[in-house]
Design an enzyme around this catalytic site. Structure first.
Site, short mmCIF file in Angstrom:
data_model
loop_
_atom_site.label_atom_id
_atom_site.label_comp_id
_atom_site.label_asym_id
_atom_site.label_seq_id
_atom_site.Cartn_x
_atom_site.Cartn_y
_atom_site.Cartn_z
N SER A 140 0.72 -1.06 0.10
CA SER A 140 0.09 0.13 0.03
C SER A 140 0.93 1.32 -0.11
CB SER A 140 -0.92 -0.10 1.20
OG SER A 140 -1.67 1.30 1.20
N TYR A 153 -2.29 -0.65 10.53
CA TYR A 153 -2.06 -0.81 9.20
C TYR A 153 -0.66 -0.47 8.51
CZ TYR A 153 -3.71 -0.93 4.40
OH TYR A 153 -3.86 -1.32 2.90
N1 LIG Z 1 -8.57 -0.36 -1.50
C1 LIG Z 1 -7.56 0.44 -1.25
O1 LIG Z 1 -7.64 1.64 -1.21
C2 LIG Z 1 -6.50 -0.36 -0.85
C3 LIG Z 1 -4.83 0.27 -0.87
C4 LIG Z 1 -3.96 -0.18 -0.60
C5 LIG Z 1 -3.82 -1.45 -0.31
N2 LIG Z 1 -4.90 -2.30 -0.15
C6 LIG Z 1 -4.86 -3.75 0.15
O2 LIG Z 1 -5.58 -4.60 -0.74
C7 LIG Z 1 -5.71 -5.87 -0.28
C8 LIG Z 1 -7.35 -6.06 -0.42
O3 LIG Z 1 -8.02 -5.28 -0.07
P1 LIG Z 1 -9.38 -4.68 -0.55
O4 LIG Z 1 -9.03 -3.04 -0.67
O5 LIG Z 1 -9.68 -5.34 -1.91
O6 LIG Z 1 -10.54 -4.71 0.44
P2 LIG Z 1 -11.49 -5.78 0.74
O7 LIG Z 1 -12.66 -5.61 -0.24
O8 LIG Z 1 -11.83 -5.41 2.22
O9 LIG Z 1 -10.82 -7.46 0.75
C9 LIG Z 1 -10.03 -7.80 1.70
C10 LIG Z 1 -10.07 -9.44 1.59
O10 LIG Z 1 -9.40 -9.86 2.36
C11 LIG Z 1 -9.90 -10.94 2.97
N3 LIG Z 1 -9.19 -11.08 4.47
C12 LIG Z 1 -9.21 -10.36 5.48
N4 LIG Z 1 -8.75 -11.29 6.39
C13 LIG Z 1 -8.59 -12.60 6.03
C14 LIG Z 1 -8.05 -13.69 6.43
N5 LIG Z 1 -7.74 -13.90 7.64
N6 LIG Z 1 -7.80 -14.78 5.51
C15 LIG Z 1 -8.39 -14.77 4.31
N7 LIG Z 1 -8.96 -13.66 3.91
C16 LIG Z 1 -9.07 -12.43 4.39
C17 LIG Z 1 -11.46 -10.45 3.04
O11 LIG Z 1 -12.33 -11.59 3.33
P3 LIG Z 1 -13.72 -11.39 4.16
O12 LIG Z 1 -14.59 -10.86 2.77
O13 LIG Z 1 -13.85 -12.83 4.48
O14 LIG Z 1 -13.61 -10.35 4.97
C18 LIG Z 1 -11.52 -9.97 1.54
O15 LIG Z 1 -11.78 -11.02 0.85
C19 LIG Z 1 -5.44 -5.60 1.22
O16 LIG Z 1 -4.30 -6.22 1.69
C20 LIG Z 1 -5.35 -4.26 1.51
O17 LIG Z 1 -4.51 -3.73 2.59
C21 LIG Z 1 -6.22 -1.47 -0.20
#
Ligand SMILES: NC(=O)c1ccc[n+]([C@@H]2O[C@H](COP(=O)([O-])OP(=O)(O)OC[C@H]3O[C@@H](n4cnc5c(N)ncnc54)[C@H](OP(=O)(O)O)[C@@H]3O)[C@@H](O)[C@H]2O)c1
Length: 281
Positions: A140, A153
């Site tokens: 990130s 985070y």
């Molecule tokens: N969106 C942004 O702006 C942004 C920016 C920078 C980095 N990121 C990174 O992108 C990645 C994905 O996030 P996202 O933005 O797509 O958000 P998201 O839609 O909330 O997706 C997060 C995913 O991680 C899963 N997860 C959480 N804990 C878990 C565990 N213990 N075992 C397996 N799966 C687990 C969630 O599953 P559940 O549905 O079961 O909760 C969901 O599928 C993360 O690493 C986040 O830090 C996001």
């Protein structure tokens, strides 16, 4: 052409689901993992629309569970190769450091850091013996630039960054590439369901409450301008196709600029800019 296999964690929503689709569209077979397979509909409905559902296998995986990771290993043994791993599963712990119980920091690290390490350890023997493979760790902007109110985070993503740098150098002689994908702010669930603010910083008698409100106000004001997550998914797919990927791929509006500014400016100037921006109202 030989089939290529990609393992992706956290495919129930957001980047994970979209990356599964984008990689399948360019020919990969996807082991789309999620901790709750009842949440497969978002991914599979999209896959059906694209006509690529046959290329996606759903596999249950909670990245914080060693048993779950052992089962993944067993499943991977049935595959002819493991070509790409995307460590995507994660959530965002928020609040002010003094008020965040140590267990909340531990939980944050269990998923974002130890989850990434555990799943990678499961995949490395396959890639090392193949002498080929790409591991994309979803870091990130928070892995390069830390903001107040988001220390669990930011600390977890800084850890992923350091760990990935070491791993990259360890795996280079074996032909395995380690990559950090560093998104800015995108429209996914991480800012709602995936954001876990410690309760105390949301209570009115907290000394940090006014600051927390201002940060929340800043985030709310900017949320409509967050970009579409498909941009990140397409970037991951293009990295998966590269023979010699770089270590870092910042992605999103202003991400590279923020990283450059932080390294160019004196720290005292940088912190003035950040605090003025966040707390100006
Ligand atoms: N969106 C942004 O702006 C942004 C920016 C920078 C980095 N990121 C990174 O992108 C990645 C994905 O996030 P996202 O933005 O797509 O958000 P998201 O839609 O909330 O997706 C997060 C995913 O991680 C899963 N997860 C959480 N804990 C878990 C565990 N213990 N075992 C397996 N799966 C687990 C969630 O599953 P559940 O549905 O079961 O909760 C969901 O599928 C993360 O690493 C986040 O830090 C996001």
């Amino acid at each position: 052409m030989k089939h290529r296999y990609a393992v992706i964690t956290g495919c129930s929503s957001g980047f994970g689901a979209l990356m599964a689709i984008e990689l399948a569209k360019i020919g990969f077979h996807i082991i789309a993992t999620m901790r709750n397979t009842k949440k497969r509909a978002f991914l599979m409905d999209n896959a059906k629309r694209e006509g690529i559902q046959e290329q996606i296998t759903i596999h249950e995986l909670d990245v914080t569970s060693s048993n779950s990771i052992e089962e993944l290993k067993f499943h991977l043994k049935q595959l002819p190769s493991v070509d790409v791993l995307i460590n995507n599963a994660g959530f965002a712990g928020a609040g002010f450091a003094e008020e965040i119980p140590l267990d909340e920091y531990r939980r944050q690290f269990e998923t974002n850091v130890f989850g990434t390490i555990g799943v990678t350890q499961a995949v490395l023997p396959f890639m090392r013996t193949q002498r080929k493979g790409t591991i994309i760790n979803i870091s990130s902007i928070s892995g390069r630039v830390a903001f107040p109110g988001l220390s669990p985070y930011a600390a977890s993503k800084f850890a992923v960054e350091g760990w990935s740098e070491s791993l990259r150098l360890e795996m280079k002689p074996f032909g395995v590439h380690v990559v950090l994908l560093e998104p800015g702010s995108f429209k996914t669930g991480i800012w709602t369901t995936g954001k876990q603010v410690t309760e105390k910083s949301l209570e009115k008698d907290s000394p940090y409450y006014p600051y927390m409100l201002k940060i929340q106000g800043y985030l709310d004001k900017n949320a409509p301008f967050y970009e579409e997550p498909i941009i990140v998914a397409k970037k991951a797919a293009s990295i998966a196709m590269e023979d010699e990927p770089s270590l870092r791929y910042p992605v999103g509006k202003g991400v590279q600029t923020k990283i450059n500014l932080k390294s160019l400016l004196r720290w005292k100037t940088w912190e003035k800019v950040i605090l003025k921006t966040l707390y100006k109202n």
